[in-house]
Each structure stands twice: as C-alpha cells, then as structure tokens.
Design a protein around this motif. Structure first.
Motif, mmCIF file in Angstrom:
data_model
loop_
_atom_site.group_PDB
_atom_site.id
_atom_site.type_symbol
_atom_site.label_atom_id
_atom_site.label_comp_id
_atom_site.label_asym_id
_atom_site.label_seq_id
_atom_site.Cartn_x
_atom_site.Cartn_y
_atom_site.Cartn_z
ATOM 1 N N TYR A 36 3.223 -1.451 3.867
ATOM 2 C CA TYR A 36 2.849 -0.114 3.429
ATOM 3 C C TYR A 36 4.108 0.745 3.331
ATOM 4 O O TYR A 36 5.106 0.510 4.011
ATOM 5 C CB TYR A 36 1.818 0.527 4.365
ATOM 6 N N VAL A 37 4.052 1.739 2.456
ATOM 7 C CA VAL A 37 5.110 2.733 2.315
ATOM 8 C C VAL A 37 4.444 4.094 2.196
ATOM 9 O O VAL A 37 3.487 4.264 1.436
ATOM 10 C CB VAL A 37 5.978 2.462 1.061
ATOM 11 N N THR B 233 -2.659 10.635 -1.748
ATOM 12 C CA THR B 233 -2.663 9.637 -2.813
ATOM 13 C C THR B 233 -2.666 8.261 -2.178
ATOM 14 O O THR B 233 -1.916 8.009 -1.230
ATOM 15 C CB THR B 233 -1.415 9.783 -3.715
ATOM 16 N N THR B 234 -3.486 7.348 -2.676
ATOM 17 C CA THR B 234 -3.536 5.974 -2.167
ATOM 18 C C THR B 234 -3.496 5.016 -3.349
ATOM 19 O O THR B 234 -4.365 5.044 -4.208
ATOM 20 C CB THR B 234 -4.820 5.724 -1.350
ATOM 21 N N ILE B 235 -2.455 4.197 -3.368
ATOM 22 C CA ILE B 235 -2.251 3.250 -4.479
ATOM 23 C C ILE B 235 -1.909 1.883 -3.898
ATOM 24 O O ILE B 235 -1.084 1.775 -2.992
ATOM 25 C CB ILE B 235 -1.107 3.708 -5.396
ATOM 26 N N THR C 251 -5.835 3.164 7.030
ATOM 27 C CA THR C 251 -5.987 3.083 5.578
ATOM 28 C C THR C 251 -5.764 1.655 5.110
ATOM 29 O O THR C 251 -6.502 1.139 4.254
ATOM 30 C CB THR C 251 -4.993 4.027 4.880
ATOM 31 N N TRP C 252 -4.761 0.999 5.639
ATOM 32 C CA TRP C 252 -4.456 -0.402 5.332
ATOM 33 C C TRP C 252 -5.679 -1.275 5.596
ATOM 34 O O TRP C 252 -6.122 -2.046 4.741
ATOM 35 C CB TRP C 252 -3.272 -0.830 6.184
ATOM 36 N N ARG C 253 -6.244 -1.127 6.789
ATOM 37 C CA ARG C 253 -7.397 -1.948 7.162
ATOM 38 C C ARG C 253 -8.606 -1.629 6.285
ATOM 39 O O ARG C 253 -9.379 -2.521 5.917
ATOM 40 C CB ARG C 253 -7.735 -1.727 8.633
ATOM 41 N N LEU D 68 0.853 -1.183 0.000
ATOM 42 C CA LEU D 68 0.000 0.000 0.000
ATOM 43 C C LEU D 68 0.893 1.238 0.000
ATOM 44 O O LEU D 68 1.677 1.446 0.918
ATOM 45 C CB LEU D 68 -0.910 -0.009 1.227
ATOM 46 N N LEU D 69 0.784 2.039 -1.037
ATOM 47 C CA LEU D 69 1.590 3.243 -1.192
ATOM 48 C C LEU D 69 0.726 4.458 -0.890
ATOM 49 O O LEU D 69 -0.348 4.622 -1.472
ATOM 50 C CB LEU D 69 2.133 3.343 -2.616
#
Length: 480
Positions: free
Chosen positions: A180-181, A109-111, A165-167, A85-86
């Motif tokens: 994640y990064v 930004t979420t990629i 955000t990850w969850r 997850l970027l």
C-alpha cells in the motif's frame, strides 16, 4: 475405449504421464536497472540505478508494519503481477491543518493499481467512497479490534488505518494486494510541484473560494493548491457526485502519468531526482515495500508508456436505502475482479504462427487430445488455470502438476502416435512448435509451461474495457 470429455470438464487419470524432464537449454535473464515510485497520483520508471541514490530515496519513506493485521484467510497470490493499494488520506494533522478541522481521517481516494506480469500494462481501479460494503473486523495499532460492519467503504480507513482498507478491498475483490502507498494533501501538492505542474482542462471559468480554486476555461497547467482544489472540489464542477469527481481525478492522474513518463523528464537526472525525492518524502507505505522491491519494480516497468496505463471505476448501481449512496454492481464488477486475479499475461508477445506447408500434419479435434499440463515456471496456480481454459475448449486434460525443473520457455511435447494431437494443441497455444519426446507415454501430449507463459489464442487475460475508462495518453480536453 474412453469417452471424450465434455468441453468444460477436466479429467485426472490415475495412469497419466509424470511431469516430463527433457534436456532443455535454459535462458539467462538480464536484470534491468531503473527506478519507479508508485503513489496515488503517479506511476513512473526511470533509468537511475546508483545504489546511493536508491538509499537516499528509501530513507525518506515513512513505513508501517501491517502484515499482522491483514487476517489469516487472505486471497492467494496467483501470478507475478503486482497489486498496490493507493490511498489519499484526508487527515488534517500537521501541514494539513489549514484545510479545516475534522476528527479522525478517512481514505479520500482509494485506487487499486494493478501492474501486469512483466510491466506490460497497468490499470488503476477506483473504489467510490460512497460505496456501501461489508467490512471485515479490523485490528488497530493498539491491539483493539473493530468488529465487522456494514457501511461506506472509506470508513475502513478510520476504523483501522491502511491495514483495514487493505483487508476490506481484499475481502470484496478476492484480489491479493502486495503493498500500500498513502499520500495526504500536503504530499500531493509537493509531488505535483515537483513535476512542474500538471495539465488539466475545464469546460468553463471556475471560482470556488471554499476550495481555493480559481481557474480559467480550457487547457492549463495547475500547481500545488490549485491542483488539490481541482481534484477535491465536488460542487462547482460536474454534478456534485463522488462518481463525477472520480472521473476528474482519473483524468488528472492520467495527465500525471503522461507527464511523469515523458521522455524529456526521464532523460533529465536532475528533474527525475527532484520528482522522486518529493514523492518519497510525501508517501507512507508498508514495510515490505523495501528498497529491493522498488528496484525490482523499476526493472519490470522500464519502457512503460502512458498508452499502457488506464483508469476505471468499479461498476456500481444505486443503493436502494439511500439515494446518496451506491453499491457494487456484482454482475459487472466480478468479471473485472476476476480478470485482475487471473492476469497471467507475460511481457513477450507470442510469436506469429507460421503458415503450414501443404504436407503439414492435419490436427485432430480438441476432444481427441489427451494432454498433461505441468507448471515449470514457479508461478503458483498457472498450470491449473491453463488446464481449466483448455478444458473449456474441449481438450481432455488428464493431469495437472508441477515440473521439478524450471524452464524459461514453454514446450509442447508428444509421445508416439500423438503428432496430430500436438498439432491441435499448438493451434490453441501458439508460438511453441511441438516436438517428439522419446520418454513420453504413447498417445499423450505434454504442455510444460515455462517463464514465457502459455497464452491461449483468442483468450485475453487483459482487464475488460469498461464504459468511461480513461487512458493516460488521451487528450486531456477530450470527453470521457
């Protein structure tokens, strides 16, 4: 006499054969050296392997422990692909204060970066920040809990940081995320400058004092502040929507990947080190993205070219309650998520199927093939997913299980009287010539899936093409 199974049905017979354990010669896998850094603007692999070099880079990364805040009912890890997850943070803390005051921070930004097993290909999936979604409850660092809520997806970051955000992304896509990064504005500029600038293409002259953006029309190379202004501006380029800005950001990232994977850069140790050093100083990551994980990732990505990297946006539609917001188009988004979840594609292409001789065995129809599918690769769920695909094609799957031994190569084995059945299975799973096995149950066929996988003919696990997707090897001035 048993009735043939319906094409999509899988049977499990009580007297089905046990997992086979024939003597097979193993294959030694060579560990490939290399290096890579994945962040919101780049994916790169190189050839430096010195331990001291890795240690210096590793020590520059700011890490956070998030595992305890991801919840208990996470999606299972289905294969050996890698999902990172970027996130681009809009924090105004520290070096970012010059970009104005703004309380808290959100994911600008979420990629989701998906790397296929073996590093065969990669795809970056953008999630529009204006998407209205259901967010799960999230734990903050201080132990407090933010309750579940409905709102814009980028609010998850302000609710509970990267872990939230990850969850949220996992709950929406059912895709298991590995790491994640995160990179902020200042980090973004450092990385672009370390690359020596990034090529962009604009349709007309741009003068935007608010974004500190001044560009001439056409193809050009941007650095630092100009690069940041280009990816952030929303109103002087395009139609002002977040979706239009995402397309520009994806084109920029494609250009970054093209530059970062350029042979000239990767063969220059000095340039490579400067870039990777700037990148590791600019990112924040989870504490499980360790030195050994990065080295393993580098090996799997060795040889990745820009043509194997593409960027897409989650399909969305208008959100009825607010014209300035969008929601996922589930009919189009779910096939995308499913393809990523079940990406079992392995790096070695299946060998060409030889032309059968005149006296070759004539295969029977799929419904006459009783097959046991066994996982000998150690990749969780691979046997069941392959069995489901065979069932959909009419094969009578009588057993799904795991082999006690692990094998490097996939095998098609058959018992007495099942030569024609094995020939049919070999058509569906090419590249694995059938062979008899004395211990096999008469009339049965065994598919033993090794590390080289069991790719079915005509079934591609690759993520489907979407309208407007961008490949990293495209001409930067080409229309999307």
């Amino acid at each position: 006499m048993q009735r043939a199974a319906a094409p999509s049905r899988v049977y499990y017979a009580d007297n089905a054969p046990p997992p086979p354990e024939p003597p097979v010669r193993g294959r030694l896998w060579r560990v490939l050296g290399g290096l890579s850094v994945v962040l919101s603007v780049a994916l790169v692999a190189g050839s430096l392997t010195a331990y001291g070099f890795w240690r210096r880079l590793d020590g520059q990364i700011d890490r956070e422990h998030v595992e305890g805040r991801l919840g208990e009912n996470r999606p299972p890890k289905l294969n050996s692909s890698l999902n990172i997850l970027l996130m681009g943070s809009d924090s105004r803390a520290g070096e970012n204060a010059r970009y104005g005051e703004e309380a808290g921070q959100r994911s600008d930004t979420t990629i989701l970066l998906h790397i296929s097993p073996g590093g065969e290909s990669a795809i970056g999936i953008s999630f529009p920040r204006d998407s209205m979604v259901q967010m799960p409850p999230c734990k903050r660092k201080n132990g407090t809990t933010v309750p579940a809520q409905f709102g814009m997806i980028n609010a998850a970051f302000s609710n509970g940081g990267p872990a939230c955000t990850w969850r949220t992304i996992e709950s929406l896509t059912k895709i298991h995320i590995d790491h994640y990064v995160e990179v902020d504005f200042a980090g973004f500029k450092r990385v672009v400058d370390a690359l020596g600038g990034v090529e962009i293409c604009v349709p007309r002259r741009i003068d935007d004092p608010k974004a500190e953006l001044h560009l001439r029309a056409g193809r050009q190379v941007v650095h630092g502040d100009q690069a940041l202004g280009y990816v952030r501006t929303r109103y002087v380029l395009g139609d002002g929507s977040d979706l239009d800005r995402i397309k520009r950001q994806q084109a920029f990232m494609a250009s970054v990947v093209k530059k970062a994977t350029d042979k000239g850069m990767l063969t220059d140790p000095g340039r490579t080190y400067d870039f990777l050093s700037a990148a590791t100083k600019s990112i924040k990551a989870d504490d499980r993205l360790t030195l050994s994980v990065m080295q393993k990732l580098a090996g799997s990505l060795r040889g990745m070219s820009a043509g194997k990297v593409r960027f897409v946006t989650v399909p969305v539609q208008a959100y009825p309650q607010d014209k300035n917001r969008v929601q996922f188009d589930q009919a189009l988004a779910e096939p995308l998520f499913k393809a990523v979840r079940e990406d079992n594609k392995l790096p070695d292409p299946a060998p060409a199927t030889p032309v059968p001789a005149q006296n070759a065995v004539q295969p029977v129809p799929p419904e006459q093939v009783r097959v046991g599918v066994f996982n000998a690769s150690g990749e969780t769920g691979l046997a069941q997913r392959t069995a489901d695909q065979l069932g959909e094609r009419g094969y009578r799957v009588v057993k799904v299980g795991s082999s006690k031994k692990k094998y490097s190569r996939t095998m098609i084995l058959y018992g007495a009287g099942a030569e024609r059945q094995a020939a049919r299975l070999a058509i569906a799973v090419p590249g694995h010539p059938p062979r008899p096995w004395r211990s096999a149950r008469p009339g049965y066929v065994y598919l033993v899936i090794g590390n080289d996988g069991a790719r079915l003919r005509g079934l591609k696990a690759a993520v489907p093409k979407l309208a407007g997707e961008i490949r990293a090897d495209r001409d930067i001035c080409a229309r999307t």
